[in-house]
Design an enzyme around this catalytic site. Structure first.
Site, PDB file in Angstrom:
ATOM      1  N   ASP A   1      -0.046   1.453   6.917  1.00 17.96           N
ATOM      2  CA  ASP A   1       0.558   2.633   6.265  1.00 17.96           C
ATOM      3  C   ASP A   1       1.013   3.728   7.248  1.00 17.96           C
ATOM      4  O   ASP A   1       0.727   4.918   7.042  1.00 17.96           O
ATOM      5  CB  ASP A   1      -0.420   3.238   5.246  1.00 17.96           C
TER       6      ASP A   1
ATOM      7  N   LYS B   1       2.057  -2.459  -1.135  1.00 16.40           N
ATOM      8  CA  LYS B   1       0.883  -2.359  -2.004  1.00 16.40           C
ATOM      9  C   LYS B   1       0.925  -1.070  -2.810  1.00 16.40           C
ATOM     10  O   LYS B   1       1.632  -0.131  -2.443  1.00 16.40           O
ATOM     11  CB  LYS B   1      -0.398  -2.437  -1.166  1.00 16.40           C
TER      12      LYS B   1
ATOM     13  N   CYS C   1      -7.231   3.833   3.636  1.00 12.11           N
ATOM     14  CA  CYS C   1      -6.667   2.482   3.679  1.00 12.11           C
ATOM     15  C   CYS C   1      -7.135   1.656   4.870  1.00 12.11           C
ATOM     16  O   CYS C   1      -7.333   0.447   4.751  1.00 12.11           O
ATOM     17  CB  CYS C   1      -5.151   2.556   3.589  1.00 12.11           C
TER      18      CYS C   1
HETATM   19  C1  VGL Z   1      -3.692   6.183   1.497  1.00 13.34           C
HETATM   20  C2  VGL Z   1      -4.430   7.747  -0.005  1.00 13.34           C
HETATM   21  C3  VGL Z   1      -3.587   7.258  -0.962  1.00 13.34           C
HETATM   22  C4  VGL Z   1      -3.761   5.603   2.878  1.00 13.34           C
HETATM   23  C5  VGL Z   1      -2.827   5.674   0.546  1.00 13.34           C
HETATM   24  O1  VGL Z   1      -2.795   4.953   3.315  1.00 13.34           O
HETATM   25  O2  VGL Z   1      -4.801   5.792   3.535  1.00 13.34           O
HETATM   26  N1  VGL Z   1      -4.483   7.226   1.214  1.00 13.34           N
HETATM   27  N2  VGL Z   1      -2.796   6.225  -0.687  1.00 13.34           N
END
Ligand code: VGL
Ligand code: ZN
Length: 209
Positions: free
Chosen positions: A8, A106, A151
């Site tokens: 991410d 995702k 994540c």
């Molecule tokens: C994430 C919060 C919500 C991340 C993704 O990538 O850590 N954190 N969605």
């Protein structure tokens, strides 16, 4: 085979983004430098529809940080982030992408969040990452990216459970909760079996492996 998982590394998680991770941009040089030492590089991409149940904006009266029950499981609410086809969902501009063989999206189901790169938070649906890595006979995964306490953490725990040897590059992750949360998360993951490495040590670990 050893794989590097880029978790991410998207604009909304960088300083100035809608769900910014403090110092999130500082990981990028290290992430770029180490890619050449891996057999395979895979990236995950948080990829939410506008009506995603993890967004506080979709629950009248709720604020980011509040907790609700979403389809039977506890969900922390976040600001809108990484909405499909928006700039915030793009990978960081400076992130080297030419070695990325596979992108795993995702968080597409509005009713369940997906922190881990492997499964949704209900552990019901696989993302395809495990299948992909198994096909390539990957037995060791090294994890970098954002956010360490969300994540990255869930991805590392699932990877351990799936039987991979797991490393985390300490200087190539940051926590959305800040420095103290980062240290707590690293300690927890180390205790559970994740190997902690620095980007400067990667060359010697994997070169010629
Ligand atoms: C994430 C919060 C919500 C991340 C993704 O990538 O850590 N954190 N969605
Ligand atoms: Zn998300």
């Amino acid at each position: 085979m050893n794989a590097l998982l880029l978790i991410d590394i998207q604009k909304d998680f960088l300083p100035g983004g809608s769900l910014e991770v403090p110092e999130g941009d500082r990981i990028i040089p290290a992430v770029n430098e180490i890619q050449e030492y891996f057999d395979i590089v895979v990236a995950t991409q948080d990829w939410h529809p506008e009506d995603h149940g993890s967004f506080a904006s979709n629950h009248p009266g709720k604020q980011p940080g509040d907790r609700i029950e979403l389809d039977g499981v506890e969900q922390i609410l976040w600001p809108d982030h990484c909405i499909q086809e928006t700039e915030g969902a793009d990978f960081a501009d400076d992130l080297k992408m030419d070695r990325v063989e596979k992108i795993i999206r995702k968080g597409t189901d509005p009713l369940v969040d997906s922190y881990s790169g492997f499964y949704d938070n209900q552990h019901k649906r696989a993302t395809g990452l495990h299948e992909y890595l198994r096909e390539k006979e990957v037995d060791t995964v090294t994890i970098v990216g954002l956010a360490a306490d969300v994540c990255v953490r869930y991805t590392a725990l699932d990877a351990l459970e799936l039987g991979y040897k797991v490393f985390l590059v300490r200087n190539a992750t940051r926590a959305v909760g800040g420095g103290e949360v980062l240290e707590d998360t690293l300690r927890e993951l180390r205790e559970k079996g994740v190997g902690m490495v620095e980007s400067s040590g990667i060359k010697d670990m994997f070169n010629g492996s």
